[in-house]
Design a protein around this motif. Structure first.
Motif, PDB file in Angstrom:
ATOM      1  N   ARG A  29      15.117   7.341 -14.137  1.00 10.38           N
ATOM      2  CA  ARG A  29      13.902   7.259 -13.316  1.00 10.38           C
ATOM      3  C   ARG A  29      13.661   8.586 -12.596  1.00 10.38           C
ATOM      4  O   ARG A  29      14.586   9.220 -12.086  1.00 10.38           O
ATOM      5  CB  ARG A  29      14.036   6.122 -12.296  1.00 10.38           C
ATOM      6  CG  ARG A  29      12.771   5.889 -11.483  1.00 10.38           C
ATOM      7  CD  ARG A  29      12.818   4.569 -10.744  1.00 10.38           C
ATOM      8  NE  ARG A  29      13.849   4.523  -9.708  1.00 10.38           N
ATOM      9  CZ  ARG A  29      14.185   3.415  -9.041  1.00 10.38           C
ATOM     10  NH1 ARG A  29      13.591   2.261  -9.335  1.00 10.38           N
ATOM     11  NH2 ARG A  29      15.119   3.450  -8.108  1.00 10.38           N
ATOM     12  N   ASN A  30      12.393   8.992 -12.525  1.00 10.02           N
ATOM     13  CA  ASN A  30      12.031  10.244 -11.868  1.00 10.02           C
ATOM     14  C   ASN A  30      12.142  10.123 -10.353  1.00 10.02           C
ATOM     15  O   ASN A  30      11.845   9.062  -9.780  1.00 10.02           O
ATOM     16  CB  ASN A  30      10.602  10.653 -12.232  1.00 10.02           C
ATOM     17  CG  ASN A  30      10.456  11.031 -13.687  1.00 10.02           C
ATOM     18  OD1 ASN A  30      11.375  11.589 -14.286  1.00 10.02           O
ATOM     19  ND2 ASN A  30       9.303  10.715 -14.269  1.00 10.02           N
ATOM     20  N   GLU A  31      12.529  11.211  -9.715  1.00  7.40           N
ATOM     21  CA  GLU A  31      12.641  11.206  -8.253  1.00  7.40           C
ATOM     22  C   GLU A  31      11.288  10.980  -7.594  1.00  7.40           C
ATOM     23  O   GLU A  31      11.187  10.325  -6.559  1.00  7.40           O
ATOM     24  CB  GLU A  31      13.242  12.515  -7.762  1.00  7.40           C
ATOM     25  CG  GLU A  31      13.496  12.541  -6.259  1.00  7.40           C
ATOM     26  CD  GLU A  31      14.157  13.817  -5.788  1.00  7.40           C
ATOM     27  OE1 GLU A  31      14.653  13.833  -4.646  1.00  7.40           O
ATOM     28  OE2 GLU A  31      14.164  14.797  -6.552  1.00  7.40           O
ATOM     29  N   GLU A  32      10.221  11.519  -8.206  1.00  7.45           N
ATOM     30  CA  GLU A  32       8.881  11.354  -7.629  1.00  7.45           C
ATOM     31  C   GLU A  32       8.491   9.885  -7.508  1.00  7.45           C
ATOM     32  O   GLU A  32       7.746   9.492  -6.610  1.00  7.45           O
ATOM     33  CB  GLU A  32       7.837  12.095  -8.473  1.00  7.45           C
ATOM     34  CG  GLU A  32       7.952  13.614  -8.448  1.00  7.45           C
ATOM     35  CD  GLU A  32       9.106  14.142  -9.282  1.00  7.45           C
ATOM     36  OE1 GLU A  32       9.639  13.355 -10.121  1.00  7.45           O
ATOM     37  OE2 GLU A  32       9.490  15.310  -9.091  1.00  7.45           O
ATOM     38  N   ASP A  33       9.007   9.058  -8.422  1.00  8.84           N
ATOM     39  CA  ASP A  33       8.701   7.626  -8.384  1.00  8.84           C
ATOM     40  C   ASP A  33       9.376   6.932  -7.205  1.00  8.84           C
ATOM     41  O   ASP A  33       8.962   5.833  -6.807  1.00  8.84           O
ATOM     42  CB  ASP A  33       9.149   6.949  -9.685  1.00  8.84           C
ATOM     43  CG  ASP A  33       8.394   7.481 -10.897  1.00  8.84           C
ATOM     44  OD1 ASP A  33       7.265   7.972 -10.719  1.00  8.84           O
ATOM     45  OD2 ASP A  33       8.946   7.409 -12.017  1.00  8.84           O
TER      46      ASP A  33
ATOM     47  N   PHE B 132      15.926  12.077   1.402  1.00  4.67           N
ATOM     48  CA  PHE B 132      15.914  12.990   0.277  1.00  4.67           C
ATOM     49  C   PHE B 132      17.380  13.292  -0.070  1.00  4.67           C
ATOM     50  O   PHE B 132      18.233  13.345   0.810  1.00  4.67           O
ATOM     51  CB  PHE B 132      15.193  14.294   0.627  1.00  4.67           C
ATOM     52  CG  PHE B 132      13.700  14.160   0.737  1.00  4.67           C
ATOM     53  CD1 PHE B 132      12.865  14.570  -0.289  1.00  4.67           C
ATOM     54  CD2 PHE B 132      13.115  13.619   1.875  1.00  4.67           C
ATOM     55  CE1 PHE B 132      11.485  14.448  -0.180  1.00  4.67           C
ATOM     56  CE2 PHE B 132      11.747  13.486   1.996  1.00  4.67           C
ATOM     57  CZ  PHE B 132      10.919  13.902   0.960  1.00  4.67           C
ATOM     58  N   GLU B 133      17.656  13.503  -1.347  1.00  3.22           N
ATOM     59  CA  GLU B 133      19.028  13.842  -1.783  1.00  3.22           C
ATOM     60  C   GLU B 133      20.025  12.840  -1.200  1.00  3.22           C
ATOM     61  O   GLU B 133      21.059  13.193  -0.646  1.00  3.22           O
ATOM     62  CB  GLU B 133      19.367  15.283  -1.392  1.00  3.22           C
ATOM     63  CG  GLU B 133      18.377  16.292  -1.966  1.00  3.22           C
ATOM     64  CD  GLU B 133      18.748  17.731  -1.680  1.00  3.22           C
ATOM     65  OE1 GLU B 133      19.809  18.166  -2.152  1.00  3.22           O
ATOM     66  OE2 GLU B 133      17.963  18.430  -1.003  1.00  3.22           O
TER      67      GLU B 133
ATOM     68  N   ARG C 279       0.821  -1.218   0.000  1.00  4.43           N
ATOM     69  CA  ARG C 279       0.000   0.000   0.000  1.00  4.43           C
ATOM     70  C   ARG C 279       0.851   1.263   0.000  1.00  4.43           C
ATOM     71  O   ARG C 279       0.341   2.357   0.219  1.00  4.43           O
ATOM     72  CB  ARG C 279      -0.934  -0.003   1.212  1.00  4.43           C
ATOM     73  CG  ARG C 279      -1.953  -1.123   1.200  1.00  4.43           C
ATOM     74  CD  ARG C 279      -2.973  -0.954   2.306  1.00  4.43           C
ATOM     75  NE  ARG C 279      -3.954  -2.022   2.311  1.00  4.43           N
ATOM     76  CZ  ARG C 279      -5.024  -2.049   3.100  1.00  4.43           C
ATOM     77  NH1 ARG C 279      -5.228  -1.071   3.974  1.00  4.43           N
ATOM     78  NH2 ARG C 279      -5.873  -3.051   3.038  1.00  4.43           N
ATOM     79  N   ILE C 280       2.148   1.088  -0.215  1.00  6.17           N
ATOM     80  CA  ILE C 280       3.040   2.237  -0.341  1.00  6.17           C
ATOM     81  C   ILE C 280       3.436   2.333  -1.806  1.00  6.17           C
ATOM     82  O   ILE C 280       4.066   1.427  -2.361  1.00  6.17           O
ATOM     83  CB  ILE C 280       4.294   2.081   0.536  1.00  6.17           C
ATOM     84  CG1 ILE C 280       3.897   1.835   2.001  1.00  6.17           C
ATOM     85  CG2 ILE C 280       5.162   3.325   0.434  1.00  6.17           C
ATOM     86  CD1 ILE C 280       5.086   1.543   2.908  1.00  6.17           C
ATOM     87  N   LEU C 281       3.040   3.422  -2.452  1.00 10.56           N
ATOM     88  CA  LEU C 281       3.286   3.595  -3.874  1.00 10.56           C
ATOM     89  C   LEU C 281       4.647   4.238  -4.078  1.00 10.56           C
ATOM     90  O   LEU C 281       4.856   5.412  -3.772  1.00 10.56           O
ATOM     91  CB  LEU C 281       2.180   4.465  -4.493  1.00 10.56           C
ATOM     92  CG  LEU C 281       0.742   3.992  -4.239  1.00 10.56           C
ATOM     93  CD1 LEU C 281      -0.252   4.942  -4.896  1.00 10.56           C
ATOM     94  CD2 LEU C 281       0.549   2.561  -4.753  1.00 10.56           C
ATOM     95  N   MET C 282       5.597   3.446  -4.584  1.00 10.11           N
ATOM     96  CA  MET C 282       6.946   3.932  -4.882  1.00 10.11           C
ATOM     97  C   MET C 282       7.676   2.813  -5.612  1.00 10.11           C
ATOM     98  O   MET C 282       7.205   1.667  -5.666  1.00 10.11           O
ATOM     99  CB  MET C 282       7.698   4.294  -3.595  1.00 10.11           C
ATOM    100  CG  MET C 282       7.902   3.133  -2.628  1.00 10.11           C
ATOM    101  SD  MET C 282       8.679   3.662  -1.083  1.00 10.11           S
ATOM    102  CE  MET C 282       8.760   2.077  -0.193  1.00 10.11           C
TER     103      MET C 282
ATOM    104  N   ALA D 198      26.095   9.723  -9.702  1.00 13.97           N
ATOM    105  CA  ALA D 198      25.549   9.759  -8.349  1.00 13.97           C
ATOM    106  C   ALA D 198      24.168   9.112  -8.235  1.00 13.97           C
ATOM    107  O   ALA D 198      23.898   8.374  -7.282  1.00 13.97           O
ATOM    108  CB  ALA D 198      25.479  11.209  -7.857  1.00 13.97           C
ATOM    109  N   HIS D 199      23.265   9.407  -9.171  1.00 13.19           N
ATOM    110  CA  HIS D 199      21.877   8.929  -9.070  1.00 13.19           C
ATOM    111  C   HIS D 199      21.253   8.872 -10.455  1.00 13.19           C
ATOM    112  O   HIS D 199      21.880   9.315 -11.445  1.00 13.19           O
ATOM    113  CB  HIS D 199      21.067   9.830  -8.124  1.00 13.19           C
ATOM    114  CG  HIS D 199      21.090  11.287  -8.498  1.00 13.19           C
ATOM    115  ND1 HIS D 199      20.357  11.800  -9.538  1.00 13.19           N
ATOM    116  CD2 HIS D 199      21.778  12.339  -7.961  1.00 13.19           C
ATOM    117  CE1 HIS D 199      20.559  13.104  -9.636  1.00 13.19           C
ATOM    118  NE2 HIS D 199      21.427  13.466  -8.696  1.00 13.19           N
ATOM    119  N   PRO D 200      20.044   8.335 -10.600  1.00 12.46           N
ATOM    120  CA  PRO D 200      19.466   8.107 -11.938  1.00 12.46           C
ATOM    121  C   PRO D 200      19.281   9.363 -12.772  1.00 12.46           C
ATOM    122  O   PRO D 200      19.122   9.274 -13.999  1.00 12.46           O
ATOM    123  CB  PRO D 200      18.111   7.452 -11.619  1.00 12.46           C
ATOM    124  CG  PRO D 200      18.308   6.793 -10.306  1.00 12.46           C
ATOM    125  CD  PRO D 200      19.214   7.714  -9.542  1.00 12.46           C
TER     126      PRO D 200
END
Length: 499
Positions: free
Chosen positions: A142-146, A222-223, A126-129, A366-368
């Protein structure tokens, strides 16, 4: 006489028999058979903190700069100790029960809460991510919001009593959230959203596919690939563990969907275990869960925008003469980082040698959403580094030997990074996240920061002050540094150290 002795002997024997019977009764009363009603009662009591020592948890190490966290008198709001130490003086309990409990410890200074609860169920479905923990190369773009969690109703549940007739099974209302879990300057407050999603279910109706008995930190990052912001997350998790009085280092669950990053090895070194929320299949219940505040809510971050008086001091001095306007908490935390990688105790420095650590910036992925190119803060960094090397060789004499350390942190293991910062007499570098390692620098270390005109930010001047370190800055009109100006500044520092 013989008859009197026999009577005395019999009376003594009867007394001892009666005493033994009473002792046996008391023993079995206090040590009931498994499955007895008293045993059931004892099991529910163990669900609430303070936690008992567990062989499954890593122990807290000895830290030279440690000061007690469980205190009876809290520091004044707005004081240095209230920012960095245990200023969480207000406790609120929206739920108390035989099995489930929930309470938040609120800091009037940080406007933030450390919350904890017992018999809490997480349903990762039930956790959308995104799943989290993937190799970076597999999730490029990949988007950070995802990667950030969005909670459906009931993603978290807690067991409680007396809620059966309430239509709204929310653990807390909007007034509670507005007072104790404020949005503040955080646009997406994931911890607030987590608490908002918690629903209360009647006792006996909380069904779990898996149970974790030991204390567990729930953390959203975050970050996460940035050293400065990750240090704020580490510090928040450390403070949360201490404020809630955990007897050992807790397990940790990332409630986010970020992929693997280089800094993850430090999370694993600091805590007993590290997992991602989506690693769990089915539902999991935590006997004791601690919700770590966001790194944005720590003094390390708030100090960038809030003005408060705070000077670093040694723990030994503060033990002898407490002062709420001074702190040894960052030194304590730095000791914790060093200890996590077996870098304590500190070896005695050689009096005739000075280690000059040049913290450098280099390209890395560093990240996507990262191109792999690091933004330059010092356009002629290599020229300056080479000049410092040449200057050090010419400056070597009978009194002192100068060792210049090439701090290319992006391609060094964390233990090696911490070792060179621990052993440094002087730390020099352009403004950048790598200088956050100053939290583990030792007393007497001198800092020289080279600041380009576009990056005049107080991060490392503040950290130096909170650590009690001597700080110097070279402010550039652009991003080019004259090598002679840098070596002249180093010469003055070295002379002040007797070389």
């Amino acid at each position: 006489m013989n008859r009197r002795k026999r009577d005395l002997f019999l009376r003594t024997l009867l007394f001892l028999f009666a005493l033994n019977t009473v002792c046996i009764f008391i023993y079995f009363r206090l040590h009931p058979r498994p499955g007895s009603p008293l045993d059931e009662e004892n099991r529910t009591i163990t669900l609430t903190p303070p936690s008992l020592p567990s062989t499954a948890l890593k122990p807290w190490p000895y830290l030279p700069s440690y000061l007690p966290w469980n205190i009876t008198t809290f520091p004044p709001a707005g004081s240095c100790e209230a920012y960095f130490g245990n200023g969480f003086s207000i406790s609120i309990s929206p739920l108390r029960g035989r099995t489930g409990f929930f309470r938040c410890h609120y800091s009037q200074t940080l406007k933030s809460s450390i919350c904890e609860g017992g018999t809490i169920r997480m349903d990762a479905g039930r956790i959308l991510m995104s799943r989290g923990g993937e190799d970076l190369e597999k999730v490029m773009g990949r988007n950070e919001e995802d990667e950030l969690p969005k909670y459906e109703v009931g993603a978290f549940q807690i067991e409680g009593e007396g809620w059966e007739r309430r239509e709204d099974k929310r653990l807390v209302d909007q007034a509670f959230l507005g007072q104790y879990l404020r949005h503040g300057a955080v646009h997406m407050h994931t911890m607030r959203s987590l608490v908002e999603s918690i629903r209360v279910v009647p006792s006996g109706e909380l069904h779990c596919d898996q149970v974790i008995d030991e204390p567990t930190l729930l953390v959203t990052r975050f970050e996460y690939a940035n050293m400065f912001h990750t240090v704020t997350d580490w510090y928040s998790a450390y403070v949360s563990s201490r404020v809630t009085g955990l007897a050992g280092r807790p397990h940790l669950v990332f409630v986010d969907g970020h992929c693997k990053a280089q800094l993850e090895e430090t999370w694993k070194a600091l805590f007993t275990s590290v997992r991602y929320a989506k690693d769990f299949t089915g539902t999991v219940c935590f006997r004791h869960a601690i919700l770590s505040p966001l790194g944005y809510e720590t003094a390390l971050f708030k100090g960038l925008t809030e003005s408060f008086s705070c000077q670093g001091s040694s723990a030994e001095m503060l033990r002898q003469k407490p002062d709420y306007q001074k702190t040894a908490r960052l030194s304590e935390f730095g000791d914790m980082l060093l200890s996590a990688f077996d870098l304590l105790p500190i070896p005695k420095p050689r009096p005739s040698e000075l280690n000059i650590l040049f913290v450098r910036r280099e390209d890395y992925l560093a990240h996507p959403r990262h191109s792999g190119k690091v933004e330059s803060r010092l356009s002629n960094e290599l020229e300056v580094f080479d000049s410092v090397n040449t200057w050090a060789k010419l400056h070597n004499n009978i009194k002192c030997k100068l060792n210049v350390v090439n701090g290319l942190f992006a391609h060094m293991h964390m233990k090696e990074q911490l070792k060179v910062i621990r052993d440094a007499s002087i730390v020099i570098g352009a403004h950048g996240a790598g200088l956050t390692h100053l939290v583990s620098a030792q007393p007497g270390t001198i800092v020289l920061e080279i600041i380009a005109s576009m990056y005049k930010r107080p991060h490392f001047q503040l950290i130096s002050g909170w650590k009690g370190l001597e700080y110097h800055a070279i402010n550039l009109p652009g991003s080019y540094a004259r090598p002679a100006e840098v070596t002249d500044a180093l010469s003055k520092i070295v002379m002040s150290l007797g070389c």
